[in-house]
Design an enzyme around this catalytic site. Structure first.
Site, short mmCIF file in Angstrom:
data_model
loop_
_atom_site.label_atom_id
_atom_site.label_comp_id
_atom_site.label_asym_id
_atom_site.label_seq_id
_atom_site.Cartn_x
_atom_site.Cartn_y
_atom_site.Cartn_z
N THR A 1 0.78 -1.12 -0.29
CA THR A 1 -0.01 0.64 0.02
C THR A 1 0.92 1.31 -0.01
O THR A 1 0.56 2.47 -0.53
CB THR A 1 -1.15 -0.11 1.52
OG1 THR A 1 -1.64 -1.09 0.62
CG2 THR A 1 -1.88 1.35 1.12
N HIS B 1 1.78 2.08 -3.43
CA HIS B 1 1.59 2.73 -4.26
C HIS B 1 1.47 4.22 -4.04
O HIS B 1 0.75 4.99 -4.81
CB HIS B 1 0.29 1.65 -3.82
CG HIS B 1 0.00 0.11 -4.31
ND1 HIS B 1 0.85 -0.02 -5.45
CD2 HIS B 1 -1.23 -0.63 -4.19
CE1 HIS B 1 0.64 -1.58 -5.59
NE2 HIS B 1 -0.75 -2.15 -4.84
ZN LIG Z 1 0.44 -2.43 5.63
#
Ligand SMILES: [Zn+2]
Ligand SMILES: [Zn+2]
Length: 351
Positions: free
Chosen positions: A40, A43
Site C-alpha cells: 500500500t 502505491h
Molecule cells: Zn500494510
C-alpha cells in the site's frame, strides 16, 4: 519532528520537519521504533491510480505498519501507559455501527486506515487511537514487532472465520509469496499442515518460502500448478488455498486445485473483475470462498503474539532490509525490486 510525507498529488515523497502531534483524550503518542513498508505504501509513494482515488488529502504522512514506545497518553486512556512498547492495529473502527457492535470492527462500515485516512508512521512520532495500541510483551524482538500487522493478515487468512480447524494434517497451498504469503507459509506449517505448497514465479521469493518451511515449491511459469498440486496430494487437491497474489489467473487456478469441500481464503486484490467456473469449481465441490481483510480485533493479535513470542514462527528470513528514515528512496526502490522481503524504516538508525 521528521516525517516522510506526500506533499503533492504526484509520485515521490519528502522528508520534512513538522510539529509533534498532540494525542486527543482517547489517543496515544508513540515514538516510532520501526515502521515496515507495505505494498500500500509503495502505491502511495508511486502515486498509482488507486492512490490517486483513495488518498483524501495531502500533505499527509504515510506508513502504517509500526511499533514503538508510548510517549504520552490522552486523559481517557486506561489500558496503556507511557513507556509501554506497542504495535499498531491499522484499522480504525467507529465502534458504533452495527458491524462494529456485532464484534467485527475490522470491517467497520466507517473504517479508516492509519497512514491512508490519517497521518501515519513514517515519522519520529505517530498518534494512534488508544484502542489500536497492542502491547507487544516479552519474547518479540522490537524490530519484528512492526511486522505484527501484516503477519496478522497471514494469521487471519490461515484461521479464516472457521477457526482454522481445516489446516492441521491437511495439504495447504499458498499462492503468492510476498511477505504475507511467506508469513502464511510459516503460520500454516506451525499449525500442523501435512504439506505446505508454495506457488510463486519469482525464484528469490521461492527460496524464502523454502526458508519459511514450505514442503513443495511450484513455479507457475514452468509447470501447471493445478496438475502439480493434484500430483502432490494423491489427486485430492488442497483442503485449504490461501490466495495472496491477486492475480486473476492464479485465483482461477486456486479454485481448480481446491479439494472437494475445501476452503479458499482470498487476500490478494485483483485489479478488476475475475471470472470463475462457479459450477464445477465452487458449487458442485461445495467449496467455500472467503474474503480476508485486516485482522480480527483483537483475536488475531492474540494469535499473532503467541506464534511470534513462542518462536513457533521465525520471521527473520523475511525481514531482509533496514534503512534509516532519510534513506527512504533506497528503501522504496528495494521494496519494488522483487529481491526483498520486508523492508523496515527506523527513524533511530544512523544514516
Ligand atoms: Zn500494510
Ligand atoms: Zn463501525
Amino acid at each position: 519532528m521528521r516525517a516522510l510525507r506526500k506533499t503533492a498529488r504526484s509520485p515521490g515523497a519528502a522528508l520534512v520537519e513538522i510539529p509533534v502531534p498532540t494525542p486527543g483524550e482517547d489517543e496515544v503518542l508513540v515514538r516510532v521504533h520501526a515502521a515496515s513498508i507495505c505494498g500500500t505504501d509503495l502505491h502511495i509513494y508511486d502515486w498509482n491510480e488507486w492512490a490517486q482515488g483513495r488518498i483524501p488529502a495531502v500533505p499527509m504522512t504515510f506508513g502504517h505498519e509500526v511499533a514503538g514506545h508510548v510517549e504520552a497518553v490522552g486523559s481517557d486512556v486506561r489500558h496503556v501507559q507511557p513507556g509501554a512498547f506497542v504495535a499498531a492495529e491499522t484499522h480504525i473502527a467507529c465502534g458504533q455501527c452495527s458491524t462494529c457492535r456485532t464484534g467485527r470492527e475490522h470491517i467497520c462500515e466507517r473504517l479508516k486506515i492509519l497512514g491512508v485516512d490519517t497521518d501515519g508512521a513514517f515519522a519520529e512520532l505517530v498518534v494512534l487511537p488508544a484502542h489500536n495500541a497492542w502491547e507487544v510483551g516479552a519474547g518479540i524482538d522490537p524490530d519484528v514487532a512492526s511486522i505484527m500487522e501484516p503477519f496478522g493478515n497471514g494469521v487471519h487468512a490461515a484461521f479464516g472465520t472457521g477457526g482454522g480447524e481445516d489446516i492441521a494434517t491437511n495439504p495447504v497451498v499458498v499462492i503468492g509469496c510476498g511477505p504475507i504469503g511467506l508469513f502464511a507459509v510459516g503460520i500454516t506449517r506451525s499449525l500442523g499442515a501435512w504439506k505446505v505448497i508454495a506457488i510463486e514465479p519469482n525464484a528469490y521469493r521461492r527460496e524464502m518460502a523454502s526458508a519459511m518451511g514450505a514442503d513443495l515449491l511450484i513455479d507457475p511459469a514452468a509447470e501447471d500448478p493445478v496438475a502439480a498440486v493434484h500430483a502432490a496430494t494423491n489427486g485430492q487437491g488442497a483442503e485449504v488455498v490461501l490466495e495472496m497474489s491477486g492475480n486473476a489467473r492464479a485465483i482461477d487456478q486456486g479454485t481448480r486445485m481446491l479439494a472437494r469441500g475445501g476452503r479458499m481464503s482470498l487476500l490478494g486484490l485483483p485489479e478488476g473483475a475475475v471470472s470463475l467456473d462457479l459450477n464445477d469449481q465452487v458449487i458442485f465441490k461445495e467449496a467455500r470462498l472467503q474474503g480476508i481483510t485486516g485482522r480480527e480485533m483483537f483475536r488475531t493479535w492474540q494469535q499473532t503474539t503467541t506464534l511470534l513470542s513462542t518462536g513457533r514462527v521465525d520471521v527473520s528470513p523475511v525481514i531482509t532490509h533496514r534503512f534509516p528514515l532519510e534513506r527512504f528512496e533506497e528503501a522504496f526502490a528495494t521494496t519494488a525490486s522483487g529481491r526483498s522481503g520486508k523492508v523496515i524504516l527506523s527513524p533511530g538508525l544512523d544514516g
